[in-house]
Design a protein around this motif. Structure first.
Motif, PDB file in Angstrom:
ATOM      1  N   GLY A  11       0.793  -1.227   0.000  1.00 15.54           N
ATOM      2  CA  GLY A  11       0.000   0.000   0.000  1.00 15.54           C
ATOM      3  C   GLY A  11       0.824   1.275   0.000  1.00 15.54           C
ATOM      4  N   TRP A  12       2.043   1.211  -0.513  1.00 13.30           N
ATOM      5  CA  TRP A  12       2.918   2.384  -0.561  1.00 13.30           C
ATOM      6  C   TRP A  12       2.984   2.913  -1.988  1.00 13.30           C
ATOM      7  CZ3 TRP A  12       7.297  -1.142   1.588  1.00 13.30           C
ATOM      8  CH2 TRP A  12       7.001  -1.517   2.895  1.00 13.30           C
ATOM      9  N   ALA A  13       2.783   4.201  -2.169  1.00 12.40           N
ATOM     10  CA  ALA A  13       2.933   4.842  -3.477  1.00 12.40           C
ATOM     11  C   ALA A  13       4.376   5.319  -3.595  1.00 12.40           C
ATOM     12  CB  ALA A  13       1.963   6.010  -3.607  1.00 12.40           C
ATOM     13  N   MET A  14       5.072   4.858  -4.622  1.00 17.16           N
ATOM     14  CA  MET A  14       6.506   5.122  -4.744  1.00 17.16           C
ATOM     15  C   MET A  14       6.885   5.691  -6.101  1.00 17.16           C
ATOM     16  SD  MET A  14       8.668   3.532  -2.294  1.00 17.16           S
ATOM     17  CE  MET A  14       8.133   2.892  -0.723  1.00 17.16           C
ATOM     18  N   ALA A  15       7.960   6.456  -6.082  1.00 13.18           N
ATOM     19  CA  ALA A  15       8.694   6.832  -7.286  1.00 13.18           C
ATOM     20  C   ALA A  15       9.930   5.942  -7.300  1.00 13.18           C
ATOM     21  CB  ALA A  15       9.096   8.302  -7.243  1.00 13.18           C
ATOM     22  N   ILE A  16      10.259   5.378  -8.450  1.00 13.16           N
ATOM     23  CA  ILE A  16      11.338   4.398  -8.541  1.00 13.16           C
ATOM     24  C   ILE A  16      12.265   4.798  -9.689  1.00 13.16           C
ATOM     25  CG2 ILE A  16      11.891   1.963  -8.913  1.00 13.16           C
ATOM     26  CD1 ILE A  16       8.846   1.513  -7.943  1.00 13.16           C
TER      27      ILE A  16
ATOM     28  N   TYR B 244      16.164   4.630 -16.103  1.00 11.14           N
ATOM     29  CA  TYR B 244      14.731   4.373 -16.146  1.00 11.14           C
ATOM     30  C   TYR B 244      14.078   4.995 -14.921  1.00 11.14           C
ATOM     31  CZ  TYR B 244      10.327   1.815 -16.555  1.00 11.14           C
ATOM     32  OH  TYR B 244       9.003   1.490 -16.678  1.00 11.14           O
ATOM     33  N   PHE B 245      12.828   5.453 -15.115  1.00 16.42           N
ATOM     34  CA  PHE B 245      12.075   6.039 -14.016  1.00 16.42           C
ATOM     35  C   PHE B 245      10.605   5.670 -14.161  1.00 16.42           C
ATOM     36  CE2 PHE B 245       9.240   9.338 -12.436  1.00 16.42           C
ATOM     37  CZ  PHE B 245       9.615   9.392 -11.111  1.00 16.42           C
ATOM     38  N   GLN B 246       9.957   5.374 -13.045  1.00 14.54           N
ATOM     39  CA  GLN B 246       8.501   5.199 -13.051  1.00 14.54           C
ATOM     40  C   GLN B 246       7.950   5.684 -11.717  1.00 14.54           C
ATOM     41  OE1 GLN B 246       8.390   0.954 -13.831  1.00 14.54           O
ATOM     42  NE2 GLN B 246       7.605   0.551 -11.795  1.00 14.54           N
ATOM     43  N   LYS B 247       6.708   6.136 -11.768  1.00 15.16           N
ATOM     44  CA  LYS B 247       6.041   6.667 -10.581  1.00 15.16           C
ATOM     45  C   LYS B 247       4.662   6.051 -10.492  1.00 15.16           C
ATOM     46  CE  LYS B 247       3.973  10.728 -10.668  1.00 15.16           C
ATOM     47  NZ  LYS B 247       2.627  10.432 -10.232  1.00 15.16           N
ATOM     48  N   MET B 248       4.335   5.573  -9.302  1.00 18.29           N
ATOM     49  CA  MET B 248       3.012   5.005  -9.076  1.00 18.29           C
ATOM     50  C   MET B 248       2.003   6.141  -8.914  1.00 18.29           C
ATOM     51  SD  MET B 248       4.308   2.049  -6.416  1.00 18.29           S
ATOM     52  CE  MET B 248       2.682   1.393  -6.050  1.00 18.29           C
ATOM     53  N   ASP B 249       0.743   5.864  -9.207  1.00 20.91           N
ATOM     54  CA  ASP B 249      -0.310   6.857  -9.009  1.00 20.91           C
ATOM     55  C   ASP B 249      -0.337   7.305  -7.555  1.00 20.91           C
ATOM     56  OD1 ASP B 249      -1.070   6.641 -11.663  1.00 20.91           O
ATOM     57  OD2 ASP B 249      -2.693   5.220 -11.253  1.00 20.91           O
ATOM     58  N   ASN B 250      -0.616   8.580  -7.358  1.00 22.79           N
ATOM     59  CA  ASN B 250      -0.771   9.185  -6.038  1.00 22.79           C
ATOM     60  C   ASN B 250       0.532   9.284  -5.241  1.00 22.79           C
ATOM     61  OD1 ASN B 250      -2.593  10.587  -4.420  1.00 22.79           O
ATOM     62  ND2 ASN B 250      -2.906   8.827  -3.082  1.00 22.79           N
TER      63      ASN B 250
ATOM     64  N   GLN C 267       3.668  11.218  -3.860  1.00 22.22           N
ATOM     65  CA  GLN C 267       3.911  12.642  -3.616  1.00 22.22           C
ATOM     66  C   GLN C 267       4.956  13.164  -4.608  1.00 22.22           C
ATOM     67  OE1 GLN C 267       5.273  12.928   0.419  1.00 22.22           O
ATOM     68  NE2 GLN C 267       7.190  11.890   0.016  1.00 22.22           N
ATOM     69  N   PHE C 268       4.788  14.395  -5.053  1.00 19.28           N
ATOM     70  CA  PHE C 268       5.652  14.951  -6.094  1.00 19.28           C
ATOM     71  C   PHE C 268       7.106  15.066  -5.656  1.00 19.28           C
ATOM     72  CE2 PHE C 268       1.475  16.818  -7.424  1.00 19.28           C
ATOM     73  CZ  PHE C 268       1.332  16.019  -8.539  1.00 19.28           C
ATOM     74  N   ALA C 269       7.350  15.339  -4.387  1.00 21.78           N
ATOM     75  CA  ALA C 269       8.727  15.451  -3.894  1.00 21.78           C
ATOM     76  C   ALA C 269       9.500  14.154  -4.092  1.00 21.78           C
ATOM     77  CB  ALA C 269       8.738  15.839  -2.423  1.00 21.78           C
ATOM     78  N   SER C 270       8.792  13.025  -4.077  1.00 17.96           N
ATOM     79  CA  SER C 270       9.451  11.728  -4.206  1.00 17.96           C
ATOM     80  C   SER C 270      10.084  11.510  -5.574  1.00 17.96           C
ATOM     81  CB  SER C 270       8.460  10.601  -3.907  1.00 17.96           C
ATOM     82  OG  SER C 270       8.130  10.621  -2.536  1.00 17.96           O
ATOM     83  N   ILE C 271       9.638  12.219  -6.573  1.00 18.31           N
ATOM     84  CA  ILE C 271      10.219  12.089  -7.915  1.00 18.31           C
ATOM     85  C   ILE C 271      11.700  12.458  -7.866  1.00 18.31           C
ATOM     86  CG2 ILE C 271      10.181  13.010 -10.268  1.00 18.31           C
ATOM     87  CD1 ILE C 271       7.097  13.451  -9.811  1.00 18.31           C
ATOM     88  N   VAL C 272      11.989  13.621  -7.349  1.00 12.78           N
ATOM     89  CA  VAL C 272      13.372  14.104  -7.276  1.00 12.78           C
ATOM     90  C   VAL C 272      14.170  13.314  -6.247  1.00 12.78           C
ATOM     91  CG1 VAL C 272      14.808  16.118  -6.728  1.00 12.78           C
ATOM     92  CG2 VAL C 272      12.721  16.396  -8.057  1.00 12.78           C
TER      93      VAL C 272
ATOM     94  N   ALA D  91      22.200   1.573  -9.863  1.00 13.66           N
ATOM     95  CA  ALA D  91      21.611   1.691  -8.530  1.00 13.66           C
ATOM     96  C   ALA D  91      20.119   1.947  -8.674  1.00 13.66           C
ATOM     97  CB  ALA D  91      22.266   2.825  -7.743  1.00 13.66           C
ATOM     98  N   LEU D  92      19.405   1.545  -7.652  1.00 10.00           N
ATOM     99  CA  LEU D  92      17.957   1.724  -7.594  1.00 10.00           C
ATOM    100  C   LEU D  92      17.659   2.728  -6.497  1.00 10.00           C
ATOM    101  CD1 LEU D  92      15.507   0.361  -8.991  1.00 10.00           C
ATOM    102  CD2 LEU D  92      15.446  -1.250  -7.113  1.00 10.00           C
ATOM    103  N   GLY D  93      16.767   3.661  -6.757  1.00 11.42           N
ATOM    104  CA  GLY D  93      16.351   4.634  -5.757  1.00 11.42           C
ATOM    105  C   GLY D  93      14.845   4.642  -5.633  1.00 11.42           C
ATOM    106  N   CYS D  94      14.339   4.552  -4.418  1.00 11.35           N
ATOM    107  CA  CYS D  94      12.898   4.553  -4.170  1.00 11.35           C
ATOM    108  C   CYS D  94      12.556   5.622  -3.152  1.00 11.35           C
ATOM    109  CB  CYS D  94      12.445   3.195  -3.629  1.00 11.35           C
ATOM    110  SG  CYS D  94      12.686   1.827  -4.772  1.00 11.35           S
ATOM    111  N   SER D  95      11.406   6.270  -3.351  1.00 16.02           N
ATOM    112  CA  SER D  95      10.937   7.272  -2.408  1.00 16.02           C
ATOM    113  C   SER D  95       9.419   7.328  -2.461  1.00 16.02           C
ATOM    114  CB  SER D  95      11.519   8.651  -2.750  1.00 16.02           C
ATOM    115  OG  SER D  95      11.037   9.620  -1.839  1.00 16.02           O
ATOM    116  N   GLY D  96       8.831   7.586  -1.311  1.00 18.05           N
ATOM    117  CA  GLY D  96       7.376   7.708  -1.223  1.00 18.05           C
ATOM    118  C   GLY D  96       6.855   7.214   0.102  1.00 18.05           C
ATOM    119  N   GLY D  97       7.610   6.359   0.767  1.00 20.60           N
ATOM    120  CA  GLY D  97       7.230   5.854   2.084  1.00 20.60           C
ATOM    121  C   GLY D  97       8.189   6.386   3.122  1.00 20.60           C
TER     122      GLY D  97
END
Length: 167
Positions: free
Chosen positions: A60-65, A76-82, A84-89, A144-150
């Motif tokens: 149940g976590w919305a992430m930017a990856i 490569y970049f992908q963002k799940m729906d919903n 937060q915009f800050a997680s993109i950067v 490297a992989l970077g994830c943000s949103g949680g």
């Protein structure tokens, strides 16, 4: 008289503590970083990002990856729906920092948790937050992989799922 006793006890405690710290064995040297390999390709990057996204979605976590090359450049970049915009950067920053410093961003988070680690914050490109993990294939750094949103821990878990998919 009471102040003299309290001061004496505190001074003795400080001396004993200092001696105990001075006698502690030195920390082992960190393992050398992995050597550079070929850059992760688009198919591999999508596979890692998909596994990270699946793990995040199950929880149940919305992430930017983000997947970055060893140079820190975006692969490569992908963002799940919903998400937060800050997680993109932030996700891009985590992947770039992990790749260019050849270590997980959690290392910086742990390092600055002590006063001795504060100088790490002066290094250009550092991000001291869990969620940037190296992609190593055949013992070589391929990205490297970077994830943000949680939370930082959730970001790290999602990234680890992506890294594990590459094994």
């Amino acid at each position: 008289m009471r102040k003299l006793i309290v001061t004496s006890v505190a001074l003795c405690a400080a001396v004993l503590t200092t001696q105990a710290i001075a006698q502690a064995p030195p920390a082992p040297a960190p393992a050398p970083p992995p050597a550079y390999g070929e850059t992760v390709n688009l198919e591999q990057a999508k596979k890692a990002a998909a596994a990270a996204q699946d793990f995040a979605a199950k929880n149940g976590w919305a992430m930017a990856i983000t997947v970055a090359a060893p140079s820190g450049d975006l692969v490569y970049f992908q963002k799940m729906d919903n998400t937060q915009f800050a997680s993109i950067v932030i996700a891009q920053h985590k992947a770039r920092a992990a790749a260019t410093f050849r270590r997980p961003t959690k290392v910086f988070e742990d390092r600055i948790a002590t006063a001795a680690g504060v100088p790490a914050l002066t290094l250009d490109g550092v991000i001291a937050s869990e969620g940037g993990i190296l992609l190593v294939m055949g013992g070589k750094l391929v990205g490297a992989l970077g994830c943000s949103g949680g939370t930082g821990q959730q970001d790290g878990q999602a990234c680890q799922a992506g890294v594990d998919a590459m094994k």
